[in-house]
Design a protein around this motif. Sequence first.
Motif, PDB file in Angstrom:
ATOM      1  N   ILE A  87       0.860  -1.178   0.000  1.00  0.00           N
ATOM      2  CA  ILE A  87       0.000   0.000   0.000  1.00  0.00           C
ATOM      3  C   ILE A  87       0.898   1.230   0.000  1.00  0.00           C
ATOM      4  N   ARG A  88       0.577   2.154  -0.888  1.00  0.00           N
ATOM      5  CA  ARG A  88       1.307   3.416  -0.982  1.00  0.00           C
ATOM      6  C   ARG A  88       0.323   4.554  -0.769  1.00  0.00           C
ATOM      7  N   PHE A  89       0.776   5.590  -0.103  1.00  0.00           N
ATOM      8  CA  PHE A  89      -0.060   6.754   0.150  1.00  0.00           C
ATOM      9  C   PHE A  89       0.487   7.961  -0.593  1.00  0.00           C
ATOM     10  N   SER A  90      -0.406   8.688  -1.236  1.00  0.00           N
ATOM     11  CA  SER A  90      -0.051   9.954  -1.862  1.00  0.00           C
ATOM     12  C   SER A  90       0.054  11.011  -0.767  1.00  0.00           C
ATOM     13  N   ARG A  91       0.823  12.032  -1.024  1.00  0.00           N
ATOM     14  CA  ARG A  91       0.861  13.130  -0.062  1.00  0.00           C
ATOM     15  C   ARG A  91      -0.484  13.859  -0.022  1.00  0.00           C
ATOM     16  N   ARG A  92      -1.317  13.661  -1.040  1.00  0.00           N
ATOM     17  CA  ARG A  92      -2.667  14.229  -1.025  1.00  0.00           C
ATOM     18  C   ARG A  92      -3.503  13.629   0.102  1.00  0.00           C
ATOM     19  N   PHE A  93      -3.130  12.450   0.551  1.00  0.00           N
ATOM     20  CA  PHE A  93      -3.803  11.793   1.674  1.00  0.00           C
ATOM     21  C   PHE A  93      -3.817  12.721   2.888  1.00  0.00           C
ATOM     22  N   LEU A  94      -2.759  13.517   3.036  1.00  0.00           N
ATOM     23  CA  LEU A  94      -2.637  14.425   4.174  1.00  0.00           C
ATOM     24  C   LEU A  94      -3.674  15.545   4.146  1.00  0.00           C
ATOM     25  N   GLU A  95      -4.304  15.765   3.007  1.00  0.00           N
ATOM     26  CA  GLU A  95      -5.323  16.804   2.877  1.00  0.00           C
ATOM     27  C   GLU A  95      -6.700  16.330   3.344  1.00  0.00           C
ATOM     28  N   LEU A  96      -6.844  15.034   3.569  1.00  0.00           N
ATOM     29  CA  LEU A  96      -8.135  14.476   3.964  1.00  0.00           C
ATOM     30  C   LEU A  96      -8.421  14.741   5.438  1.00  0.00           C
ATOM     31  N   ASP A  97      -9.697  14.734   5.787  1.00  0.00           N
ATOM     32  CA  ASP A  97     -10.023  14.818   7.213  1.00  0.00           C
ATOM     33  C   ASP A  97      -9.880  13.419   7.816  1.00  0.00           C
ATOM     34  N   ASN A  98     -10.014  13.311   9.121  1.00  0.00           N
ATOM     35  CA  ASN A  98      -9.764  12.037   9.805  1.00  0.00           C
ATOM     36  C   ASN A  98     -10.666  10.908   9.309  1.00  0.00           C
ATOM     37  N   TYR A  99     -11.962  11.188   9.113  1.00  0.00           N
ATOM     38  CA  TYR A  99     -12.858  10.134   8.613  1.00  0.00           C
ATOM     39  C   TYR A  99     -12.445   9.697   7.212  1.00  0.00           C
ATOM     40  N   GLU A 100     -12.116  10.651   6.341  1.00  0.00           N
ATOM     41  CA  GLU A 100     -11.724  10.308   4.971  1.00  0.00           C
ATOM     42  C   GLU A 100     -10.439   9.469   4.957  1.00  0.00           C
ATOM     43  N   MET A 101      -9.532   9.754   5.892  1.00  0.00           N
ATOM     44  CA  MET A 101      -8.316   8.940   6.002  1.00  0.00           C
ATOM     45  C   MET A 101      -8.668   7.512   6.401  1.00  0.00           C
ATOM     46  N   THR A 102      -9.561   7.386   7.371  1.00  0.00           N
ATOM     47  CA  THR A 102      -9.990   6.055   7.810  1.00  0.00           C
ATOM     48  C   THR A 102     -10.620   5.312   6.643  1.00  0.00           C
ATOM     49  N   GLN A 103     -11.525   5.972   5.929  1.00  0.00           N
ATOM     50  CA  GLN A 103     -12.211   5.349   4.807  1.00  0.00           C
ATOM     51  C   GLN A 103     -11.217   4.950   3.713  1.00  0.00           C
TER      52      GLN A 103
END
Length: 173
Positions: A87-103
């Motif tokens: 699994i790889r994460f984009s740095r755009r992931f950091l722009e999400l709110d906590n629920y969106e990160m969980t999802q």
Amino acid sequence: KPYKKNKVVKTKSNDQKKVIKKKKPSKPKYKWTADQKASITKFVHDTQSLVKLQDWKIKVVWDSFCDEFDDAYATNTPIGDSRHCEIRFSRRFLELDNYEMTQAVVHELMHCYLFAVEDYTEDMFEKATDKKTYELFNIGHSKLIETAIDGIADGIAKNIPGYTLPNRAKLLK
């Protein structure tokens, strides 16, 4: 989605052709910190247990591959026909709110359940049809899989302990 080349279109005046330059994907505005990487990796593995994927070896990889796609917060890549993936994460992931990160984390984990289905249907369809038909099938198939996984991830993410990104206020530019 990969960067697409420029597009040539007719203008309204004089029916002349004009080149419309497509923008390259914008660079994400944040950088990962070591504690964020550690925290997200731990959350992936904790969530892995909650969604009954303990028999999978899931590695979180910290490279910039995801940053090349405008619409990807993360990717999950199977490794062969085993129960291994990255699994790889984009740095755009950091722009999400906590629920969106969980999802998003749950979404990527749900791919593990459907890798075999995706591979089998794509392989069988590729062997049974011509190239153009297969390409059309693959576009629709991918959208259907992503939609199904998103729905499943939404249902699960609402019922598990949510993720909280450490040092959100200290995101680096």
